[in-house]
Design a protein around this motif. Structure first.
Motif: not given
Lengths: 434, 336
Positions: A84, A87, A91, A113, A399, A403, A432, A434, B78, B296, B298-300, B303
């Motif tokens: 976490q 990432f 960013a 990326r 993910k 999830n 996920i 999207k 993100l 944190f 899905s990093q959207h 939303y």
């Protein structure tokens, strides 16, 4: 006069305090980054790792070999928070280490990326060639545009662990060589499961999702197509695996224990299930959870249904943020050389991904008394060579597994119909990506 | 703020404004630098003294609040380099998002299952603690102990107690001849388990606050009621509760704000370690957990920001409703 001056003084102090409070907040993140600099002609490098990579002594050795380089290692206890942080800093555009470790479960998000990382074929030492690694491991570190993002460190080749005492009670063979045919294909595996359940009325494997993930990992592409569209509805193989596993679960083969939950840990102690998929690092987990009381009851064999499989392992990458990419790449190349990874293996048991390391006597002679003196080094070395290819994992693949699919399989174990569970998994996956 | 300065001006008269008036100017001292500084001091320093709070609040409170609102108008992931402005589309999506309603219902259900029994028990517990007990401090510390314990440790222990296969609670249920309950799978059962966790931690804390307020109620009111023949129940309803009103409003407010933001308990309750799913089918995912997962995992971020703002508004609405309710319920004896 005195009185007034002191008032002016307080005012000044208050203003000063306020401005300090403001500026303190503004300037802090520059220092926290731990990024690079040069001091006294020395190149300062940082490396970020999680859990145990076994690099402490190696880094000291590297600094001795390269007196102009000073390395600081940032260790994080758990993989989740580490990635976490990775990432978030990607960013933010600054604050990352010069060399960062990336776990297999997160590599798809990193490979998506490539512009944020250096291409190691361009900046890395020229003597580092693809044949250093197992082919599938090397491919797994490459982005879609062909850039090499990560040098492979370790892997998690999969074998099968089983309870030999429970096998005996159920009238199944217990000798690793005789057990291996039971695990030749998924079909034979589930058939043996039916036999076991009929004899003992106990579960064959720990959970639907552990078994499904192992089967799914053997497919050429993961949950996403190479154009990054969702493959779940278009690839019949994924659905077929789903149906096979959930059907076996409904026949009583699943102990319905979520992997790594306290209940799962208890399941090892009580013998709630007879088999579990065993990547090399899982031996340590089995040992810890089943405890010394069950020593000698668990066994491991060099067979895995449907060929080979891999679960876990990491890569070392050099983000674009690094001020000294060439030096960082040289360090990453040195650490991932067979000689160094063997030392890390001896320290932590992380299984090396380098071809030469897999034939190293230090590795091949490793045995484990807990598993009835199984030649674990040889077994996993053999299993690593059985992996056919690196599965294509699009962005968000990990993910979807964590999830969407795993919870949906758990929902099926809790009473949802396999069809409704599948729909839940597909809906969650769509959200996920999207 | 201006009283000091205007008083001083009044003494001096309006001379400063009419310098052209001829004739001997009465001895009006000019405003010296000292006077000016003193004037500024009186006028501005209160603001400066209070400024650190507002500057900090602005930095860590107001700015994130507004910036979250700004982010919520974008399709903001993100790792994206550019963020597309999409207006209120995140909000439109959110109001059509089944998972959001599921989590909202979960949150309200867990909130009701925890706050209502919690406050009732806290008041009764405070009434008990208010009687003549031996070693009162010991008892008071006793009820506060769960609050002192680490939340994460509590979460892990309770998740173990409510384990479907090997949990102590199910073992006990079996012992007394009841059926096992799958605390993870069943939506309502999981809410109860989580509410128990919250109540365990917060009831004693609230009881102490209520106790402090109870001890501030003058004894003579009770004595007068006793002489008038009021029963113990009547004394509780007509004296204690009305006089506890401000405290109860405070307790209800804080537990509303806390209860609607429940995060750690459902996160740790999930059998899948580290999961933010709130159960296999989101059966106990709360809004904050969904917000965290969206932002944190899905990093959207766009939303997630929209979820945050809607949650903020929901909390305000429910807090106002609770405020009005509490004022009515506990306000029977008093007129305003």
């Amino acid at each position: 006069m005195r009185h007034q001056l002191s008032r002016v003084g307080t005012l000044a102090i208050a203003v000063l305090a306020a401005s300090v409070a403001v500026t303190a907040c503004g300037s802090s993140d520059g220092a926290s980054g731990g990024s690079t600099g040069t001091s006294g002609g020395k190149v300062e490098l940082t490396i970020g790792t999680f859990t145990e990579f076994g690099y402490e002594d190696l880094l000291t050795e590297y600094m001795r070999l390269h007196p102009n380089i000073k390395i600081t290692q940032h260790k994080t206890g758990e993989g989740g928070p580490y990635h976490q942080n990775l990432f978030t800093k990607l960013a933010a555009g600054h604050g990352l280490e010069d060399v960062v470790a990336v776990e297999e479960g997160y590599i798809s998000d990193v490979l998506a990326r490539p512009n944020l990382f250096n291409d190691l074929t361009k900046i890395g030492p020229k003597d580092v060639t693809p044949d250093r690694w197992l082919p599938w491991k090397y491919e797994g570190g490459k982005a879609k545009n062909g850039a090499l993002i990560g040098y492979g460190t370790d892997i998690g080749p999969e074998a099968m662990c089983y309870r030999s005492d429970l096998f005996k009670a159920a009238g199944l063979p217990t000798d690793p060589e005789k057990v291996a045919p039971l695990f030749a294909t998924w079909q034979s595996y589930f058939a043996a499961g039916d036999q076991y359940v009929a004899h003992t009325h106990k579960a064959w494997f720990d959970s639907d999702s552990q078994t499904f993930n192992a089967m799914h990992n053997q497919l050429p592409i993961g949950f996403l197509n190479t154009d990054d569209s969702l493959a779940m509805e278009t690839n019949p193989q994924i659905r077929a695996n789903w149906d096979t596993v959930t059907a076996a679960g409904e026949r009583g083969q699943s102990a319905k224990l979520t992997a790594f939950s306290p209940e799962w840990n208890n399941g090892f102690k009580t013998g709630a299930f007879a088999t579990t998929v065993c990547p090399s690092w899982m031996l340590g987990v089995v040992k810890e959870q089943a405890g010394p009381k069950n020593s000698g009851k668990w066994a491991v064999t060099a067979a895995f249904p449907g060929g080979g499989g891999n679960w876990g392992g990491s890569y070392l990458a050099v983000p674009k943020q690094s001020q000294h990419p060439t030096e960082a790449a040289a360090l990453a190349a040195w650490l991932t050389a067979p000689e160094q990874q063997i030392k890390a293996f001896q320290k932590t048991g992380n299984f090396p991904s380098q071809v030469k390391a897999l034939t190293d006597p230090a590795l091949l002679s490793t045995t484990d008394p807990y598993f009835g003196n199984a030649k674990t080094g040889e077994i996993f070395s053999e299993q690593a060579k059985k992996v056919e290819r690196a599965q294509y994992k699009g962005p968000g693949d990990g993910k979807i597994k964590e999830n969407a699919v795993s919870p949906a399989l758990q929902a099926v174990e809790q009473g949802k119909s396999p069809q409704d569970g599948w729909q839940q998994a597909v809906d969650a996956a769509k959200k996920i990506i999207k | 703020m201006s009283s000091g300065r205007s008083a001083r001006l009044a003494e001096r008269g309006p001379t400063g404004r009419y310098p052209e008036v001829p004739g001997p100017v009465p001895q009006t001292p000019k405003l010296t630098l000292r006077d000016r500084i003193s004037g500024w001091d009186v006028k501005f320093s209160p603001y400066v003294y209070i400024a650190p709070f507002f500057i900090l609040f602005g930095l860590v409170g107001l700015f994130p609040l507004l910036y979250t609102g700004y982010v919520s108008l974008f399709d903001w992931d993100l790792l994206d380099e550019t963020h597309k402005f999409i207006g209120f589309n995140n909000y439109i999506d959110l109001f059509q998002d089944d998972q959001f309603y599921t989590t909202l219902v979960n949150t309200l259900s867990i909130f009701l299952l925890s706050s209502v029994p919690q406050i009732i028990i806290a008041v009764l517990l405070a009434a008990l603690l208010n009687t003549n007990l031996r070693a009162p401090t010991g008892w008071r510390i006793g009820v506060l102990l769960p609050y002192v314990a680490s939340l994460v440790a509590l979460g892990i222990i309770f998740a173990n107690l409510f384990g479907p296969n090997y949990g102590l609670v199910n073992g006990f249920l079996e012992l007394v001849g009841l059926d096992r309950i799958d605390w993870q799978a069943s939506r309502f059962a999981s809410h109860i388990a989580i509410a128990v966790m919250i109540n365990w931690r917060w009831t004693g804390y609230n009881a102490l606050i209520v106790l402090a307020a109870m001890q501030a109620i003058p004894k003579d009111v009770y004595e007068a009621a006793l002489i008038d023949g009021a029963s113990a129940f009547r004394r509780l309803v007509s004296i204690t509760l009305p006089l506890l009103r401000p405290t109860l409003i405070f307790v209800v407010m804080t537990s509303t704000i806390g209860g609607l933001q429940v995060f750690t308990e459902p996160k740790l309750f999930d059998s899948m370690p580290g999961s933010n799913n709130g159960g296999s089918s989101n059966q106990f995912q709360t809004v904050t957990l969904y917000l965290y997962q969206t932002g944190f995992e899905s990093q959207h971020l766009g939303y997630a920001s929209a979820i945050a703002w809607v949650l903020f508004l929901v909390i305000i609405v429910i807090a106002v409703i609770n405020f009005l309710l509490t004022r009515r319920l506990a306000g029977t004896g008093e007129k305003k």
